[in-house]
Design a protein around this motif. Structure first.
Motif, short mmCIF file in Angstrom:
data_model
loop_
_atom_site.label_atom_id
_atom_site.label_comp_id
_atom_site.label_asym_id
_atom_site.label_seq_id
_atom_site.Cartn_x
_atom_site.Cartn_y
_atom_site.Cartn_z
N MET A 111 0.82 -1.21 0.00
CA MET A 111 0.00 0.00 0.00
C MET A 111 0.86 1.27 0.00
SD MET A 111 -3.00 -1.08 2.68
CE MET A 111 -3.48 0.61 2.93
N GLY A 112 2.16 1.10 0.12
CA GLY A 112 3.05 2.25 0.12
C GLY A 112 3.29 2.81 1.51
N LYS A 113 2.98 2.07 2.52
CA LYS A 113 3.15 2.52 3.91
C LYS A 113 4.33 1.79 4.55
CE LYS A 113 -1.00 4.52 3.82
NZ LYS A 113 -1.26 5.91 3.95
N GLU A 114 5.51 1.97 3.98
CA GLU A 114 6.69 1.25 4.46
C GLU A 114 7.03 1.60 5.90
OE1 GLU A 114 6.86 2.92 1.49
OE2 GLU A 114 6.90 1.25 0.07
N GLU A 115 6.86 2.89 6.27
CA GLU A 115 7.22 3.30 7.62
C GLU A 115 6.31 2.65 8.66
OE1 GLU A 115 7.37 7.37 10.21
OE2 GLU A 115 7.86 7.48 8.08
N ILE A 116 5.03 2.57 8.37
CA ILE A 116 4.10 1.92 9.30
C ILE A 116 4.39 0.42 9.37
CG2 ILE A 116 1.67 1.40 9.73
CD1 ILE A 116 0.99 4.07 8.42
N ALA A 117 4.75 -0.18 8.24
CA ALA A 117 5.09 -1.60 8.22
C ALA A 117 6.31 -1.88 9.09
CB ALA A 117 5.35 -2.06 6.78
N GLN A 118 7.27 -0.99 9.08
CA GLN A 118 8.45 -1.17 9.92
C GLN A 118 8.10 -1.02 11.40
OE1 GLN A 118 11.28 1.65 8.38
NE2 GLN A 118 11.95 0.25 6.76
N TRP A 119 7.20 -0.09 11.73
CA TRP A 119 6.77 0.07 13.11
C TRP A 119 6.02 -1.15 13.61
CZ3 TRP A 119 8.49 3.03 16.74
CH2 TRP A 119 9.11 4.24 16.42
N VAL A 120 5.17 -1.72 12.76
CA VAL A 120 4.44 -2.93 13.14
C VAL A 120 5.42 -4.06 13.43
CG1 VAL A 120 2.90 -4.73 12.23
CG2 VAL A 120 2.29 -2.33 11.97
#
Length: 68
Positions: free
Chosen positions: A28-37
């Motif tokens: 979805m283009g949310k790499e930063e949120i994926a890293q936080w998860v």
């Protein structure tokens, strides 16, 4: 200190869910949120393992120091 295999299944379940969430968020283009998860899941699993290691050290202490 009789642990069954449920802790291993819990850790594996967290890993599978986090891997799926990471993939979906990354696409979805949310790499930063994926890293936080991924980081939060790592901390949760680390806490689970640390509690088991604490129980292990308490048992070792009670065996070698003859404490109840």
């Amino acid at each position: 200190m009789s642990y069954d295999i449920s802790l291993i299944f819990q850790i594996a379940g967290v890993g599978i869910v986090v891997a799926m969430m990471h993939t979906v968020l990354k696409q979805m283009g949310k790499e930063e949120i994926a890293q936080w998860v991924t980081l939060i899941a790592f901390v949760v699993v680390l806490y689970m393992v640390a509690s088991v290691i604490d129980d292990l050290f308490q048992t070792i202490r009670s065996v070698f120091l003859f404490q109840g």
